[in-house]
Structures are given as C-alpha cells and as structure tokens.
Design an enzyme around this catalytic site. Structure first.
Site, PDB file in Angstrom:
ATOM      1  N   THR A 146       0.723  -1.283   0.000  1.00 19.03           N
ATOM      2  CA  THR A 146       0.000   0.000   0.000  1.00 19.03           C
ATOM      3  C   THR A 146       0.735   1.303   0.000  1.00 19.03           C
ATOM      4  O   THR A 146       1.791   1.468   0.607  1.00 19.03           O
ATOM      5  CB  THR A 146      -0.953   0.046   1.234  1.00 19.03           C
ATOM      6  N   ASP A 202      -3.711   3.567  -3.439  1.00 19.11           N
ATOM      7  CA  ASP A 202      -3.533   2.659  -4.576  1.00 19.11           C
ATOM      8  C   ASP A 202      -4.553   1.530  -4.418  1.00 19.11           C
ATOM      9  O   ASP A 202      -5.398   1.576  -3.527  1.00 19.11           O
ATOM     10  CB  ASP A 202      -2.094   2.115  -4.608  1.00 19.11           C
ATOM     11  N   ARG A 247      -3.746  -2.132  -4.772  1.00 19.74           N
ATOM     12  CA  ARG A 247      -3.182  -3.491  -4.781  1.00 19.74           C
ATOM     13  C   ARG A 247      -3.209  -4.090  -3.384  1.00 19.74           C
ATOM     14  O   ARG A 247      -2.775  -3.454  -2.421  1.00 19.74           O
ATOM     15  CB  ARG A 247      -1.746  -3.451  -5.292  1.00 19.74           C
ATOM     16  N   LYS A 282      -9.415   0.874  -0.778  1.00 21.32           N
ATOM     17  CA  LYS A 282      -8.766   1.157   0.499  1.00 21.32           C
ATOM     18  C   LYS A 282      -9.282   2.418   1.165  1.00 21.32           C
ATOM     19  O   LYS A 282      -8.834   2.759   2.262  1.00 21.32           O
ATOM     20  CB  LYS A 282      -7.251   1.292   0.289  1.00 21.32           C
ATOM     21  N   GLY A 296      -1.893  -1.869   5.921  1.00 25.61           N
ATOM     22  CA  GLY A 296      -1.555  -2.893   6.903  1.00 25.61           C
ATOM     23  C   GLY A 296      -2.346  -4.155   6.626  1.00 25.61           C
ATOM     24  O   GLY A 296      -2.552  -4.535   5.486  1.00 25.61           O
ATOM     25  N   ASP A 318       7.216   1.325  -5.413  1.00 23.95           N
ATOM     26  CA  ASP A 318       7.082   0.384  -4.313  1.00 23.95           C
ATOM     27  C   ASP A 318       6.432  -0.879  -4.850  1.00 23.95           C
ATOM     28  O   ASP A 318       5.380  -0.827  -5.485  1.00 23.95           O
ATOM     29  CB  ASP A 318       6.215   1.006  -3.210  1.00 23.95           C
ATOM     30  N   SER A 342       2.772  -1.731  -3.695  1.00 26.52           N
ATOM     31  CA  SER A 342       1.644  -0.928  -4.188  1.00 26.52           C
ATOM     32  C   SER A 342       1.562  -1.075  -5.683  1.00 26.52           C
ATOM     33  O   SER A 342       2.564  -1.317  -6.359  1.00 26.52           O
ATOM     34  CB  SER A 342       1.842   0.548  -3.851  1.00 26.52           C
TER      35      SER A 342
END
Lengths: 271, 260
Positions: free
Chosen positions: A36, A52, A54, A68, A82, A201, A204
């Site tokens: 995330t 994001d 994913r 999210k 998390g 990242d 994400s």
C-alpha cells in the site's frame, strides 16, 4: 475461552496461544496485507484522500483492484494500510458507532470523534490489530486530517502518507505541497504521490483512488487514474469442447414426466 | 509487547552473504530452435534496484544461459562460465557443444558445494544433433535436460501453465491431460511464433500477480543451422547477435512489461 468472570485488564489469551503454536512449529498464517500507498492532503476547500488498489499476500497480488478508502460517515473517510481484515473491520466498526453517536448527540459527526474511537481501540490491542490509517474529513469545526498508527498514536498534519509506499509518496508531497491549493492542483499532487508509490514500491500497484471531501460535498473518485491496464493477451486459451477425457457417459433427465393443466380463465398478468 | 519468542533464548545477528533479487526466467525447447527469456526487473524487498538488469546472456552462437536468484552470484557465474568457454575455444579450436557446457556448469556449481552460487541456471540452445534443448540446474549443480522450465519468483505461476500448453517430451505426451479434437492429433512440436506468444503471455500473467516480476522482457531465440528465418518476419524488434557465418543463429527480442 470465555470465562464467566472476566479478569480486568487486557485480554492477550490469543497472543499467548499464537506464540506457543509458533514455537511448536506452526507457521503463522499469512494475513492479506495491503502493502500500500495511502495519502491525505489538506487543500483550500477541504481534504483529499488518495490510495492505490493493490492487495498482497507476501509477494503475490491477491487483489488487483481493492478499495482502500473506507466510509466512516458522509463527510469523513478513512484510508487503511496494513492487514486488510484489520483495516476493514476497524473502519466498519467505528463507522457504525459513529452513526449511533451522531443520533445520540443529535449533531453531525466530527473527525476527532472517529480518531479518538480508533486510537483507543488500537491502543487496547497493543499493536496486534495491524491497521495504519489516514483519517480525513470535514465537520462543523472545519477540515481535519489525522494519521493513526497500529499502536494507537496519532498525528494531526496538513499532509500525510502511510503504508510501504509512504516514503515514495512523501517525497512527492514534500516537493509539491503548499497551503491553500486549489482542488485541481491538490488532486494532481495526490495522484502524483500515489503514482510514485505505485511505480516505485512493489507492495503498491494498479490504480489510483481518490476522495475529495469539502464542507458541502464528498466525491469518491474510484479508479480516478488507471495507468496499469493489462495488455491484450497474445493468444486465446479457451479449451475446445471435448478436451477433457471421459470414460463413460450417463445422461438422466431430471424431468420424469410433465403434465400441464391450465387453471382459471385468464392468462397470468405479468406486466 | 515484545516478541515473546525472543525472551526464551538469546538472538544472534550475523552477516548474511546472500539476498534475493527477484525476477523470473523461462526457457522452451522447440524442434529446431530454443527460446530463453527473462524479465529485466531487479528488486530487493519492496524496492526496485533497477528496471533493466539482464538475466539472460549469450555464451556462444548455440548456447544461451539464463541465471536467476542472487544477482551478484548470477553475474559472476556467467563471467566464470564465459572464461571457461574461452579457454576451451583456444584449446580445441571450436565452440563447446551444448551438452558439454551443461556438464561444465554442473562441475563449476558443485565445486562451490559448501558456499554455493545462489542461482538457478537455465541453459538453452541447439544440441549437436540440431535439436532444441533446455537444461535446468539447481544451485549446487543437479541438472536435467527438459522440454521447458521456468525458474525464479514466479516459477510456481508459470511452470503449470507451460506444462499445460507447451510441454512435449521425446515421448509424445503433448498438452498433458487434454484430448485432441477428433481425427486430429496435437502437433509434435510447437512452431516458433506460438512459443513466443506463450512466453509473452506467461510473463504478462506473472507480472499481474507477482510483485517482483515486471518492467521488461528479453527473449533470446537460438535457431539451428540451416533453419529458415521466415518465422521471425512477423515479430517486431528482432535483433541478431550471431557472431559467425554458416552456423546456428542467435536473436534477441525485447518487450515492455508493466512497471507497477
């Protein structure tokens, strides 16, 4: 384990059990984690939240387009990073309690109320509820933006990022944030911050979700930007009918016999 | 709350010489060609180290080696293999045959049995008899010739797909578990354009579901001596790497993969 007489203090019986099992060799179940990048940003007319889409299970993508940005109340939303189950349940639980609280007080719900409920819950569980949240909204006292860590600490800030992509996103915010931005500027900044997380990242990815909250209106921009559409596959992999080998065939009709007897004078009215 | 496990015994920290750099490699052998491919992303943990770090290398005009696992060991191992091939060339005035290279790789890996090269190797190319061949290795040198093999982060996603769509052995059980259409049989060997499509779809699929796979795809194609190039005409961006005339030929094709 539900004794009739509860002892006072925190109940860590599950933690003790888990540690015991782990030492005996049982692998801890991999919780779905959102990896995330989540962000929140204060602008001229209110708050913009970004996330994001994913969700990961270790190195595998469990959900390519999950949501999210959770609903707390009409003018309050909460991004969660998390452990996915933890963020889902804690936001839903506080959302429910906020509605009851609003009915009880007769007032529109406030962001600090949600923040306090969340932090007290998370502190009670000493970090075992793996929810890292970005809480933002507009209430009768104005726009507010908070970040809440799994152990229950909170920060009140004009711009925040959380999750594994938070460093990539914060780099963008620190370069580009200024006070009193216009809606379009702020949206662009949030999109850039989430994109930085998406591309730099590994936890994400996929799309950018955004939510613009002002005093008058909350606008949820689901899949606001989709920079990662899957390309068309090179071949079709549909299997030919008859591909599966079979040894014997047995076809039974489920209707043994059928008799239709019209009852009544008129046809059924199905208009 | 402190980790209860650590309260029962002391913990020791030591330098760990290895790390995992992610990525995936794949090789498929055809009748008179072999395709050896790998993605180009190099990562560590949740970070990307680089979007373009090649994992597939041309050794000779008939042998291509793909390495995956710990990138530092992979790159050094390729260098060492190339050095040995150079010695062979000078000593014997010819290139090493593919099965000899496979055996050489085994001995080189086993020589480091007690501090291994943390790499999964896949050697692909053309055998002395002109057939396509794929040899896959474990980090300490156990190897086997196969029809197709995937290794690396997304191995468990790609290998079952290959077993279903691309597998054939010298003993024909092509398209395992599938009946051919009536009065037809499955082809004994897949043609090159279809193999390339399967490779591309394997990688786009792996990229969707594995965070360590993506950025770019490099496919090396080794063609047997005398095999025509007509199959390659439809493919965009083909680059030739062949060093000699009249022998096997090596080509490389690059494609983009998702960068998230």
């Amino acid at each position: 384990m539900d004794p009739i007489f509860r002892s006072s203090g925190f109940d860590f019986s599950n933690s003790i059990r888990n540690n015991f099992l782990h030492e005996k060799g049982l692998p801890l179940p991999k919780a779905t984690s959102t990896g995330t990048t989540i962000v929140g940003c204060l602008f001229k007319d209110g708050i913009i939240l970004g996330a994001d889409t994913r969700a990961t299970e270790g190195p595998i993508v469990a959900d390519k387009n999950c949501e999210k940005i959770h609903y707390i109340s009409e003018s309050i939303r909460c991004c969660g990073a998390g452990t996915a189950a933890d963020t889902e349940f804690v936001t839903a639980s506080i959302s429910s309690n906020m509605e009851l609280h609003a009915l009880s007080t007769g007032r529109k719900p406030r962001v600090v109320t949600a923040m306090t409920m969340l932090k007290q819950y998370l502190y009670r569980y000493q970090g075992n509820v793996g929810a890292a949240l970005v809480l933002g909204g507009v209430d009768s006292t104005g726009p507010h933006l908070f970040t809440i860590h799994p152990h229950g600490s909170t920060d009140k800030l004009p711009y925040v990022t959380m999750g594994s992509g938070s460093l990539a996103a914060m780099a963008v915010f620190e370069s580009g944030w200024k006070p009193n931005m216009e809606r379009e500027e702020a949206l662009q900044l949030v999109t850039a911050a989430i994109s930085a997380g998406i591309f730099n990242d590994l936890g994400s990815g996929s799309n950018v979700d955004a939510c613009v909250i002002t005093a008058t209106h909350t606008e949820m921009l689901r899949n606001f930007v989709k920079p990662n559409e899957r390309v068309e596959k090179e071949r079709k992999y549909t299997f030919r009918r008859g591909t599966t080998a079979w040894r014997s065939e047995n076809i039974r009709s489920l209707i043994v016999s059928e008799e239709v007897t019209p009852v009544g004078g008129e046809a059924m009215d199905i208009s | 709350m402190p980790d209860m496990a650590s309260l029962t015994h002391p913990i020791q920290r030591q330098f760990n010489p290895y790390t995992e750099n992610g990525g995936t490699i794949l090789a498929i052998a055809g009748a008179d060609f072999t395709v050896i491919s790998g993605d180009t992303r190099q990562s560590e943990g949740y970070s990307i180290q680089t979007r373009y770090a090649p994992k597939v290398f041309r050794l000779t005009d008939r042998a291509v080696l793909a390495v995956n696992g710990f990138a530092a060991d992979g790159n050094m191992f390729v260098k060492k293999v190339k050095e040995r091939l150079e010695w062979y060339r000078h000593a014997h005035s010819k290139d090493m045959p593919l099965r000899a290279i496979a055996r050489l790789i085994q001995t080189m890996l086993y020589a480091r049995r007690f501090f291994p090269y943390y790499v999964y190797n896949i050697l692909g190319g053309i055998e002395e008899d002109g057939t396509g061949a794929v040899y896959s290795f474990d980090p300490v040198g156990s190897y086997e010739r196969e029809a197709c093999r995937a290794a690396g982060a997304a191995q468990s996603l790609v290998q079952p797909f290959l077993d279903n769509q691309a597998s054939h052995k010298p003993f024909p059980i092509y398209f395992k578990n599938q009946l051919a259409a009536p009065n037809m049989s499955h082809p004994a060997h897949l043609p090159l354009p279809i193999v390339l499509s399967i490779v591309i779809d394997s990688f786009t699929g792996a990229t969707e579901r594995h965070i360590e796979v993506g950025d770019g795809l490099e496919m090396y194609i080794v063609l047997a001596k005398g095999r025509g190039l007509h199959d390659l005409e439809g493919i965009m961006g083909v680059q030739e790497l062949t060093a000699t005339e009249d022998g096997e030929r090596v080509f490389v094709v690059r494609r983009e993969l998702k960068k998230d």
